[in-house]
Write a protein that holds these residues in place. Structure first.
Motif, PDB file in Angstrom:
ATOM      1  N   ILE A   1      -1.224  -2.899   3.941  1.00  0.00           N
ATOM      2  CA  ILE A   1      -0.546  -2.183   2.855  1.00  0.00           C
ATOM      3  C   ILE A   1      -1.086  -0.757   2.749  1.00  0.00           C
ATOM      4  CG2 ILE A   1      -0.241  -2.089   0.353  1.00  0.00           C
ATOM      5  CD1 ILE A   1       0.002  -5.155   0.412  1.00  0.00           C
ATOM      6  N   GLY A   2      -2.394  -0.586   2.880  1.00  0.00           N
ATOM      7  CA  GLY A   2      -2.976   0.760   2.866  1.00  0.00           C
ATOM      8  C   GLY A   2      -2.451   1.608   4.007  1.00  0.00           C
ATOM      9  N   ASP A   3      -2.305   1.020   5.184  1.00  0.00           N
ATOM     10  CA  ASP A   3      -1.773   1.758   6.328  1.00  0.00           C
ATOM     11  C   ASP A   3      -0.318   2.158   6.097  1.00  0.00           C
ATOM     12  OD1 ASP A   3      -2.150   2.692   9.161  1.00  0.00           O
ATOM     13  OD2 ASP A   3      -0.445   1.332   9.440  1.00  0.00           O
ATOM     14  N   ILE A   4       0.439   1.287   5.478  1.00  0.00           N
ATOM     15  CA  ILE A   4       1.845   1.613   5.185  1.00  0.00           C
ATOM     16  C   ILE A   4       1.916   2.854   4.309  1.00  0.00           C
ATOM     17  CG2 ILE A   4       3.915   0.851   3.946  1.00  0.00           C
ATOM     18  CD1 ILE A   4       3.215  -2.028   4.866  1.00  0.00           C
ATOM     19  N   PHE A   5       1.100   2.912   3.262  1.00  0.00           N
ATOM     20  CA  PHE A   5       1.178   4.031   2.342  1.00  0.00           C
ATOM     21  C   PHE A   5       0.540   5.306   2.886  1.00  0.00           C
ATOM     22  CE2 PHE A   5       1.986   0.642  -0.733  1.00  0.00           C
ATOM     23  CZ  PHE A   5       3.116   1.163  -1.336  1.00  0.00           C
ATOM     24  N   ARG A   6      -0.421   5.184   3.803  1.00  0.00           N
ATOM     25  CA  ARG A   6      -1.072   6.375   4.360  1.00  0.00           C
ATOM     26  C   ARG A   6      -0.294   6.993   5.507  1.00  0.00           C
ATOM     27  NH1 ARG A   6      -6.055   3.300   4.938  1.00  0.00           N
ATOM     28  NH2 ARG A   6      -6.969   3.255   2.888  1.00  0.00           N
ATOM     29  N   ASP A   7       0.632   6.260   6.088  1.00  0.00           N
ATOM     30  CA  ASP A   7       1.345   6.749   7.265  1.00  0.00           C
ATOM     31  C   ASP A   7       2.352   7.822   6.864  1.00  0.00           C
ATOM     32  OD1 ASP A   7       2.428   7.124   9.725  1.00  0.00           O
ATOM     33  OD2 ASP A   7       3.439   5.180   9.825  1.00  0.00           O
TER      34      ASP A   7
END
Length: 130
Positions: free
Chosen positions: A31-37
């Motif tokens: 989920i963190g990767d989704i929002f940071r991308d």
């Protein structure tokens, strides 16, 4: 037939706790990767989030298969950027101690009346000699 001599069965509660903790770490990382991308637009982020929330096990595994390699690359870029930002901050805070900066500070002190012309010349010669 052998009986278990320990107080817990082979698939203990500790094993299940470990797997749940591992699962939640993976879930939050995805989920963190989704929002940071930055490469994903808003609809892409919303779609991946919905997929991960509605079908968590399948969503996580599909995300890791489809975008797993990019996760590591994005994380490495984020760490490098953080390192570069920290180094820039340290350089800025420590100040550039070049000769031009020191001469400018000496000129300010002389113009402000804190140094006599003779003291200014001595300090200037010392800076230029180094």
């Amino acid at each position: 037939m052998r009986r278990w001599t320990t107080s817990y069965p082979p698939h203990s509660v500790r094993d299940r706790r470990f797997l749940w903790i591992l699962w939640f770490v993976l879930l939050f990382r995805v989920i963190g990767d989704i929002f940071r991308d930055d490469g994903l637009n808003g609809w892409g982020k919303a779609g991946w989030c919905a997929f991960v929330v509605i079908l968590p096990f399948l969503g996580i595994f599909v995300y890791l298969i489809a975008r797993g390699r990019g996760m590591g690359e994005r994380e490495a870029r984020r760490i490098q950027k953080g390192q570069a930002d920290m180094e820039a901050y340290i350089r800025e805070t420590a100040g550039a101690s070049g000769k031009a900066d020191e001469l400018a500070k000496l000129a300010e002190l002389k113009n402000g009346g804190h140094l006599t012309p003779q003291e200014f010349e001595q300090a200037k010669a010392k800076v230029l000699a180094d």
